[in-house]
Design a protein around this motif. Sequence first.
Motif, PDB file in Angstrom:
ATOM      1  N   PHE A  26      35.201  28.521  49.479  1.00 29.62           N
ATOM      2  CA  PHE A  26      34.436  29.714  49.852  1.00 29.62           C
ATOM      3  C   PHE A  26      35.369  30.877  50.163  1.00 29.62           C
ATOM      4  CE2 PHE A  26      31.598  26.189  51.457  1.00 29.62           C
ATOM      5  CZ  PHE A  26      30.744  26.239  50.368  1.00 29.62           C
ATOM      6  N   LEU A  27      36.527  30.581  50.748  1.00 29.47           N
ATOM      7  CA  LEU A  27      37.513  31.633  51.008  1.00 29.47           C
ATOM      8  C   LEU A  27      37.949  32.279  49.699  1.00 29.47           C
ATOM      9  CD1 LEU A  27      40.386  31.583  53.552  1.00 29.47           C
ATOM     10  CD2 LEU A  27      40.878  32.219  51.199  1.00 29.47           C
ATOM     11  N   LEU A  28      38.191  31.457  48.681  1.00 28.06           N
ATOM     12  CA  LEU A  28      38.599  31.980  47.379  1.00 28.06           C
ATOM     13  C   LEU A  28      37.482  32.799  46.746  1.00 28.06           C
ATOM     14  CD1 LEU A  28      40.685  32.150  45.134  1.00 28.06           C
ATOM     15  CD2 LEU A  28      39.851  29.950  44.256  1.00 28.06           C
ATOM     16  N   ILE A  29      36.235  32.315  46.867  1.00 35.33           N
ATOM     17  CA  ILE A  29      35.092  33.057  46.336  1.00 35.33           C
ATOM     18  C   ILE A  29      34.984  34.421  47.005  1.00 35.33           C
ATOM     19  CG2 ILE A  29      32.566  33.125  46.257  1.00 35.33           C
ATOM     20  CD1 ILE A  29      32.637  30.065  45.897  1.00 35.33           C
ATOM     21  N   GLY A  30      35.075  34.434  48.341  1.00 35.53           N
ATOM     22  CA  GLY A  30      34.981  35.693  49.067  1.00 35.53           C
ATOM     23  C   GLY A  30      36.096  36.657  48.719  1.00 35.53           C
ATOM     24  N   PHE A  31      37.305  36.129  48.565  1.00 34.28           N
ATOM     25  CA  PHE A  31      38.452  36.973  48.222  1.00 34.28           C
ATOM     26  C   PHE A  31      38.270  37.595  46.836  1.00 34.28           C
ATOM     27  CE2 PHE A  31      42.776  37.317  46.345  1.00 34.28           C
ATOM     28  CZ  PHE A  31      43.265  38.321  47.168  1.00 34.28           C
ATOM     29  N   LEU A  32      37.837  36.802  45.866  1.00 34.28           N
ATOM     30  CA  LEU A  32      37.640  37.314  44.506  1.00 34.28           C
ATOM     31  C   LEU A  32      36.526  38.347  44.461  1.00 34.28           C
ATOM     32  CD1 LEU A  32      38.009  33.985  42.488  1.00 34.28           C
ATOM     33  CD2 LEU A  32      39.588  35.925  42.447  1.00 34.28           C
ATOM     34  N   GLU A  33      35.435  38.078  45.184  1.00 30.31           N
ATOM     35  CA  GLU A  33      34.325  39.036  45.180  1.00 30.31           C
ATOM     36  C   GLU A  33      34.734  40.342  45.866  1.00 30.31           C
ATOM     37  OE1 GLU A  33      31.093  36.872  46.940  1.00 30.31           O
ATOM     38  OE2 GLU A  33      30.345  36.215  44.987  1.00 30.31           O
ATOM     39  N   ALA A  34      35.521  40.249  46.934  1.00 29.86           N
ATOM     40  CA  ALA A  34      35.997  41.463  47.603  1.00 29.86           C
ATOM     41  C   ALA A  34      36.914  42.262  46.681  1.00 29.86           C
ATOM     42  CB  ALA A  34      36.720  41.099  48.894  1.00 29.86           C
ATOM     43  N   LEU A  35      37.805  41.570  45.971  1.00 32.24           N
ATOM     44  CA  LEU A  35      38.671  42.256  45.014  1.00 32.24           C
ATOM     45  C   LEU A  35      37.856  42.926  43.918  1.00 32.24           C
ATOM     46  CD1 LEU A  35      41.766  39.921  44.409  1.00 32.24           C
ATOM     47  CD2 LEU A  35      41.720  42.146  45.533  1.00 32.24           C
ATOM     48  N   GLY A  36      36.815  42.223  43.454  1.00 30.73           N
ATOM     49  CA  GLY A  36      35.956  42.805  42.427  1.00 30.73           C
ATOM     50  C   GLY A  36      35.277  44.074  42.909  1.00 30.73           C
ATOM     51  N   VAL A  37      34.811  44.076  44.159  1.00 28.42           N
ATOM     52  CA  VAL A  37      34.168  45.255  44.731  1.00 28.42           C
ATOM     53  C   VAL A  37      35.158  46.407  44.848  1.00 28.42           C
ATOM     54  CG1 VAL A  37      33.128  46.194  46.830  1.00 28.42           C
ATOM     55  CG2 VAL A  37      32.377  43.976  45.957  1.00 28.42           C
ATOM     56  N   ILE A  38      36.347  46.118  45.374  1.00 28.62           N
ATOM     57  CA  ILE A  38      37.348  47.173  45.573  1.00 28.62           C
ATOM     58  C   ILE A  38      37.766  47.782  44.236  1.00 28.62           C
ATOM     59  CG2 ILE A  38      39.638  47.703  46.471  1.00 28.62           C
ATOM     60  CD1 ILE A  38      37.562  47.007  48.597  1.00 28.62           C
ATOM     61  N   CYS A  39      38.100  46.935  43.280  1.00 31.52           N
ATOM     62  CA  CYS A  39      38.529  47.435  41.962  1.00 31.52           C
ATOM     63  C   CYS A  39      37.405  48.215  41.287  1.00 31.52           C
ATOM     64  CB  CYS A  39      38.962  46.267  41.072  1.00 31.52           C
ATOM     65  SG  CYS A  39      40.467  45.434  41.607  1.00 31.52           S
ATOM     66  N   GLY A  40      36.170  47.700  41.389  1.00 36.47           N
ATOM     67  CA  GLY A  40      35.041  48.385  40.771  1.00 36.47           C
ATOM     68  C   GLY A  40      34.789  49.751  41.375  1.00 36.47           C
TER      69      GLY A  40
END
Length: 303
Positions: free
Chosen positions: A37-51
């Motif tokens: 879940f930590l990895l999922i949250g980190f990837l989704e946060a990166l996706g939001v920031i980059c987007g």
Amino acid sequence: MPLSNLRYLAIYLSILYARYRAGIVTKEMVAYPKSRFLLIGFLEALGVICGMYAGAMLPGPAIPILSQTFLVWQLTLSVFILGRTYSLNQIAGCLLVAAGVVLAVTSGSDSNQMLAGIAFVWPVLMVASSAFQAAASIIKEFVFIDAASRLKGKVLDIFVVNSFGSGFQALFVLLFLPLLSNLKGIPFSELPSFLKSGAGCFFNIGNNVSGCDGAPLLPLLYIFTNIAFNISVLNLMKISSAVISSLVVMSSVPLSVYLLSMPLPYLPQGSSLSPFFLLGSAVLLIGLILYNIPRTQKQDTEL
């Protein structure tokens, strides 16, 4: 963005707690390894920031086009992470769905000059945003598959995935808050007052501000509709796959564009849709049919 994540998290945790008290969610489910879940949250946060960074620099029609790489990333990552194989019909169907969405959403736009004068880094960043989001969705599917063996056949409750995944996403978004405020041109020292004014707009208190019409009913309606949508998509992923859930989400895009083109309350200016919208919708439908042909033939053979 951080306040929105915290609102969603509070709702997910409340539902998770209620389901735990009711015995639907077990201790074994809650004890599932949190590193996933930590990895999922980190990837989704990166996706939001980059987007957000890329979206602020890109022209509007380019965003949905570049975002369709999400499905390509999903297909690729599901092969390497989940070991899935896809037929040529399924691959062609996915590409047709993506092409149909592009035609429907960007109908009438001047695509030849769309990225003229735009630095190369911004389209790349938008594609990277799709890659992070796609990776998070594939890991969610992996979590459901892995949990089935760990829980001896029991299916992991979707609110366990939503709650812990959203929790870590909110944590990483908060850590990235200085970058987010810089993106919006807001000095970090002024962020508290900015959040305060945003909360006033959300609850429709204080001075009347343009753009806050319909609050708090409309924001609450959006939140609960979005939560219901996210739960439905995750449940579909649990019983099928991440790729199929993405195809369903993509098929809803032209419908959303059609509804938003109508004169609605608080959106009085309706707009006409070009023939490219109907063409894109038809291409999308053909892609969905083409993707499901192998599945239908396999079921007929088994019967």
